[in-house]
Each structure stands twice: as C-alpha cells, then as structure tokens.
Design an enzyme around this catalytic site. Structure first.
Site, PDB file in Angstrom:
ATOM      1  N   GLY A  15       0.959  -1.343  -0.277  1.00  0.00           N
ATOM      2  CA  GLY A  15       0.244  -0.552   0.245  1.00  0.00           C
ATOM      3  C   GLY A  15       1.012   0.761  -0.226  1.00  0.00           C
ATOM      4  O   GLY A  15       0.306   2.727   0.497  1.00  0.00           O
ATOM      5  N   ASN A  51       2.180   2.703  -2.522  1.00  0.00           N
ATOM      6  CA  ASN A  51       0.796   3.625  -3.033  1.00  0.00           C
ATOM      7  C   ASN A  51      -0.784   4.445  -2.963  1.00  0.00           C
ATOM      8  O   ASN A  51      -0.808   5.648  -3.277  1.00  0.00           O
ATOM      9  CB  ASN A  51       0.569   3.064  -5.101  1.00  0.00           C
ATOM     10  N   ARG A  93      -5.917  -8.321  -9.161  1.00  0.00           N
ATOM     11  CA  ARG A  93      -6.525  -9.149  -9.885  1.00  0.00           C
ATOM     12  C   ARG A  93      -6.744  -8.709 -11.008  1.00  0.00           C
ATOM     13  O   ARG A  93      -6.342  -6.833 -11.084  1.00  0.00           O
ATOM     14  CB  ARG A  93      -7.083  -9.290  -9.485  1.00  0.00           C
ATOM     15  N   LEU A  94      -6.917  -8.954 -12.541  1.00  0.00           N
ATOM     16  CA  LEU A  94      -7.999  -8.184 -12.909  1.00  0.00           C
ATOM     17  C   LEU A  94      -9.063  -7.818 -13.524  1.00  0.00           C
ATOM     18  O   LEU A  94      -9.900  -8.955 -12.835  1.00  0.00           O
ATOM     19  CB  LEU A  94      -7.468  -9.495 -14.783  1.00  0.00           C
ATOM     20  N   HIS A 118       0.729   1.400 -13.066  1.00  0.00           N
ATOM     21  CA  HIS A 118       1.878   0.084 -13.159  1.00  0.00           C
ATOM     22  C   HIS A 118       3.547   0.760 -13.807  1.00  0.00           C
ATOM     23  O   HIS A 118       3.631   1.374 -13.513  1.00  0.00           O
ATOM     24  CB  HIS A 118       1.217  -0.305 -14.477  1.00  0.00           C
TER      25      HIS A 118
HETATM   26  C1  GAR Z   1       3.378  -1.145  -7.221  1.00  0.00           C
HETATM   27  O1  GAR Z   1       5.087  -1.007  -7.788  1.00  0.00           O
HETATM   28  C2  GAR Z   1       2.351  -0.969  -8.427  1.00  0.00           C
HETATM   29  O2  GAR Z   1       2.856   0.032  -9.537  1.00  0.00           O
HETATM   30  C3  GAR Z   1       2.256  -2.284  -8.753  1.00  0.00           C
HETATM   31  O3  GAR Z   1       2.378  -2.824  -7.771  1.00  0.00           O
HETATM   32  C4  GAR Z   1       2.810  -1.956  -6.540  1.00  0.00           C
HETATM   33  C5  GAR Z   1       2.273  -2.204  -5.726  1.00  0.00           C
HETATM   34  O4  GAR Z   1       2.472  -1.387  -4.720  1.00  0.00           O
HETATM   35  N1  GAR Z   1       1.489  -2.986  -9.432  1.00  0.00           N
HETATM   36  C6  GAR Z   1       1.279  -3.622 -10.599  1.00  0.00           C
HETATM   37  O5  GAR Z   1       2.041  -4.061 -10.886  1.00  0.00           O
HETATM   38  C7  GAR Z   1      -0.037  -3.712 -11.057  1.00  0.00           C
HETATM   39  N2  GAR Z   1      -0.011  -4.751 -12.631  1.00  0.00           N
HETATM   40  P1  GAR Z   1       2.239  -0.703  -3.324  1.00  0.00           P
HETATM   41  O6  GAR Z   1       1.113  -2.023  -2.617  1.00  0.00           O
HETATM   42  O7  GAR Z   1       3.265  -0.595  -2.330  1.00  0.00           O
HETATM   43  O8  GAR Z   1       1.498   0.916  -3.632  1.00  0.00           O
END
Ligand code: GAR
Length: 202
Positions: free
Chosen positions: A13, A15, A93-94, A111
């Site tokens: 989490g 982001n 998840r998609l 992404h």
């Molecule tokens: C982030 O790097 C995000 O861009 C990626 O997962 C990570 C989550 O980190 N998302 C994907 O790969 C989606 N396809 P976070 O939980 O610390 O935000």
C-alpha cells in the site's frame, strides 16, 4: 463538490499512502478516500487505511462462485461508500466487466513499467531482465485488457549499470508516488478528457 475515492489494493500500500498523504497535505483538493478494499486479508494497505481513519474492507474472492459474483460484492461496498471513482493501487487482479462497466473511464491504475511494454505481474523484473536502458511507470485508465487502457502520465527512470531488479524497482516506485497523485489531482479537477485511446489534459 467532493470526489469520493475507493481504492483497491492487494499488498503493502505505498501507492495508497501517497494518495492519502497528498490529500492530507492539500495537493489533491476536494477529494476523500471513503473506502479501501483488499482481496488479501493481511495486506498492509488495510492497516494504513485504518491509521488514517479510512474504512477498510477485506473481501475473499474464494468465497464467491464466480468473478462476477465477487465483483458485484465489491460494487456493493463501493456503492455503500458513495464511490465516484476507483483507484487500483497495487491491486493484483484483472478487473472484470462488472466493475469496469459500472465505472467506465473512472478507474485509474498505476503500473510499474512504460506501457505497452512489460504488462502484467513483476513488470520491473521483466524490464530489468530484458536489459532495457530506460524503465519507468505509467498511470492509465482501466479497460478490459490487461494494462491496456488510455495513458494519463508516464515517467522514465534510467537503468544504471550496477542496478539490481530491487534497486530499479525502488527508483521506479519513487516516481509512482509522484505521478499517481498527479493523475488523481487532474482527474478530480475534471482536467482529463478521454478521446479514444488518447487522454487530453485540459
Ligand atoms: C506498485 O509497484 C504498483 O505499480 C504495482 O504493484 C506495486 C504495489 O506497491 N502494480 C502492478 O504491478 C499492477 N499490475 P504498493 O502496494 O506499495 O503500492
């Protein structure tokens, strides 16, 4: 008018935290996160939500007969919390038709690659192993494809000679934490217009 945001998460989490921080510090105005929904019971993102007084909900996808049933339950939660838009912040998840059609052009994903390269999981490792010299991240609207929706913002980061997949991921993540709030700010201020595949910034 205040925009009510629902955030879907699966993991640590960071982001989500960048959006919370940028609402709290006033960079994103007239917006609030009304609910954080996770498909993983012990996702640290849920704890981050609680720490900031945001409702957190865990929904176990395996409790449902189909993806549709699961997504209808998620939609119910979003409706209960008046969500105007959805952020996918490390949601692994998609998304299916059920949610996408209900929130058409109102779902934004972060992404960790320069799309359309390196879609799907472990994008940073994919890029590192491919040997790219420039990596980066993308914020985009979500459509029914995997990481295929109209692009809102992208940011490049260099790949250094002594990088590992981990050091590269960390450099990309720093930029994720900037462009995701930037895109949310533009969206909530009504400054994004989608014309086919092209997102125009007003
Ligand atoms: C982030 O790097 C995000 O861009 C990626 O997962 C990570 C989550 O980190 N998302 C994907 O790969 C989606 N396809 P976070 O939980 O610390 O935000």
């Amino acid at each position: 008018m205040t925009t009510n945001i629902a955030v879907l998460v699966s993991g640590r989490g960071s982001n989500l935290q960048s959006i919370i921080d940028n609402i709290e510090n006033g960079y994103i105005q007239n917006a609030q996160i009304t609910v954080v929904v996770s498909d993983v019971s012990d996702a640290y993102a849920l704890e981050r939500a609680r720490e900031h007084g945001i409702t957190d909900v865990y929904i176990d996808p395996s409790d449902f007969e189909s993806k549709k049933e699961y997504e209808l339950e998620v939609l119910e939660i979003l409706k209960d919390h008046g969500a105007d838009m959805i952020l996918l912040a490390g949601y692994m998840r998609l998304l299916g038709k059920t949610i996408i059609e209900a929130y058409s052009n109102r779902i934004i994903n972060i992404h960790p690659a320069l799309l359309p390269a390196f879609k799907g999981l472990h994008a940073q490792e994919q890029a590192f192993e491919y040997g790219v010299k420039v990596a980066g991240c993308t914020v985009h609207f979500v459509d029914e494809g995997m990481d295929t929706g109209p692009i809102i913002i992208q940011k490049c980061v260099p790949v250094l000679d002594d990088d590992t997949a981990d050091s590269l991921s960390a450099r990309i993540l720093e930029q994720e934490h900037k462009i995701f709030p930037e895109a949310v700010k533009l969206f909530t201020e009504g400054k994004l217009k989608v014309e086919g595949r092209i997102v125009v910034h007003a």
